[in-house]
Design a protein around this motif. Structure first.
Motif, PDB file in Angstrom:
ATOM      1  N   GLN A 212       0.833  -1.209   0.000  1.00  0.00           N
ATOM      2  CA  GLN A 212       0.000   0.000   0.000  1.00  0.00           C
ATOM      3  C   GLN A 212       0.867   1.258   0.000  1.00  0.00           C
ATOM      4  O   GLN A 212       0.564   2.245  -0.682  1.00  0.00           O
ATOM      5  CB  GLN A 212      -0.926   0.018   1.228  1.00  0.00           C
ATOM      6  N   ILE A 213       1.945   1.216   0.776  1.00  0.00           N
ATOM      7  CA  ILE A 213       2.853   2.363   0.853  1.00  0.00           C
ATOM      8  C   ILE A 213       3.514   2.620  -0.495  1.00  0.00           C
ATOM      9  O   ILE A 213       3.567   3.757  -0.976  1.00  0.00           O
ATOM     10  CB  ILE A 213       3.916   2.114   1.944  1.00  0.00           C
ATOM     11  N   MET A 214       4.021   1.555  -1.112  1.00  0.00           N
ATOM     12  CA  MET A 214       4.701   1.696  -2.397  1.00  0.00           C
ATOM     13  C   MET A 214       3.757   2.179  -3.483  1.00  0.00           C
ATOM     14  O   MET A 214       4.158   2.945  -4.373  1.00  0.00           O
ATOM     15  CB  MET A 214       5.349   0.353  -2.789  1.00  0.00           C
ATOM     16  N   ALA A 215       2.513   1.744  -3.423  1.00  0.00           N
ATOM     17  CA  ALA A 215       1.535   2.188  -4.416  1.00  0.00           C
ATOM     18  C   ALA A 215       1.343   3.697  -4.350  1.00  0.00           C
ATOM     19  O   ALA A 215       1.243   4.370  -5.389  1.00  0.00           O
ATOM     20  CB  ALA A 215       0.214   1.464  -4.202  1.00  0.00           C
ATOM     21  N   LYS A 216       1.317   4.245  -3.138  1.00  0.00           N
ATOM     22  CA  LYS A 216       1.169   5.696  -2.999  1.00  0.00           C
ATOM     23  C   LYS A 216       2.443   6.414  -3.433  1.00  0.00           C
ATOM     24  O   LYS A 216       2.382   7.460  -4.106  1.00  0.00           O
ATOM     25  CB  LYS A 216       0.829   6.069  -1.567  1.00  0.00           C
ATOM     26  N   MET A 217       3.583   5.859  -3.083  1.00  0.00           N
ATOM     27  CA  MET A 217       4.852   6.483  -3.446  1.00  0.00           C
ATOM     28  C   MET A 217       5.028   6.552  -4.959  1.00  0.00           C
ATOM     29  O   MET A 217       5.616   7.501  -5.501  1.00  0.00           O
ATOM     30  CB  MET A 217       6.015   5.729  -2.819  1.00  0.00           C
ATOM     31  N   ASN A 218       4.487   5.542  -5.667  1.00  0.00           N
ATOM     32  CA  ASN A 218       4.671   5.463  -7.126  1.00  0.00           C
ATOM     33  C   ASN A 218       3.517   6.080  -7.897  1.00  0.00           C
ATOM     34  O   ASN A 218       3.505   6.046  -9.121  1.00  0.00           O
ATOM     35  CB  ASN A 218       4.837   4.001  -7.537  1.00  0.00           C
ATOM     36  N   ASN A 219       2.563   6.633  -7.154  1.00  0.00           N
ATOM     37  CA  ASN A 219       1.379   7.213  -7.794  1.00  0.00           C
ATOM     38  C   ASN A 219       1.710   8.575  -8.437  1.00  0.00           C
ATOM     39  O   ASN A 219       2.298   9.416  -7.813  1.00  0.00           O
ATOM     40  CB  ASN A 219       0.264   7.392  -6.752  1.00  0.00           C
TER      41      ASN A 219
END
Length: 219
Positions: A212-219
């Protein structure tokens, strides 16, 4: 007048939560609102989660308690920046408290901020903090009746950690009954059956959180 006053309080909180959410979006910080009843093992869950993530991403913690700094002291020993909020009787954190605490965390960029809310099964779920997700911890020693008695917290949570599964043989807790009740209230919630004490299944939880964290960082 009482109903109008409550509405005004919630409206004001929602406005500040929106400002917090924009601030976190700009910094790319993923924020978790961690909730539970007292004694469910929320702080131990947090300690073990930090142990698995703090060397991989930048993590900060905001601790909410009615009084004392005991939980914040525990988190500080993990080498993670932490700010304590004492509510002096209030049964939940609100968005304004979080705005102030984030400032006190300093200028460091955080990939993840975990807000450990005050132990309570009602109030914390009612107040938006500007978080990305709410996560709930329930322990097997609390029994199976909590989803139906306190549906709001289960409905609002993106993930539910069922803690202390090492004690299952000593309780009458029924995991299948819990799954059925949660599916009726919130069919989209992720369920993790874990033991913070033994570490059982904690990797499943932290790997999901990291996604979930990585998804936001890569958004």
């Amino acid at each position: 007048m009482k109903v109008e006053l409550v509405a005004n309080i919630l409206d004001a909180n929602t406005a500040i939560a929106g400002q917090n959410r924009e601030r976190f979006a700009q910094s790319g910080t993923f924020v978790v609102n961690l909730m539970s009843s007292p004694g469910a093992g929320k702080t131990t869950i947090l300690e073990e989660t930090l142990g698995k993530l703090k060397d991989r991403i930048a993590v900060g913690v905001i601790e909410g308690d009615i009084c004392t700094t005991r939980d914040a002291d525990r988190i500080a020993k993990r080498g993670v920046p932490v700010v304590q909020i004492n509510t002096s009787g209030t049964c939940h954190l609100d968005a304004n408290m979080i705005a102030s605490a984030v400032t006190k965390l300093g200028d460091q960029k955080f990939d993840l901020i975990v807000v450990e809310n005050v132990g309570n099964l009602v109030c914390p779920a009612e107040f938006d903090l500007g978080e990305d997700i709410k996560v709930m911890v329930i322990s097997v020693t609390e029994g199976n009746d909590k989803p139906m008695k306190y549906p709001l917290m289960f409905r609002e949570s993106a993930a539910i950690l069922v803690n202390k599964i090492d004690l299952l043989p000593y309780t009458d807790f029924d995991p299948e009954e819990l799954k059925r009740d949660v599916s009726l209230i919130n069919p989209h919630a992720k369920l993790f059956f874990v033991s913070a004490k033994t570490g059982e299944n904690m990797n499943e939880w932290t790997n999901w959180l990291l996604e979930q964290i990585m998804a936001k960082m890569n958004n």
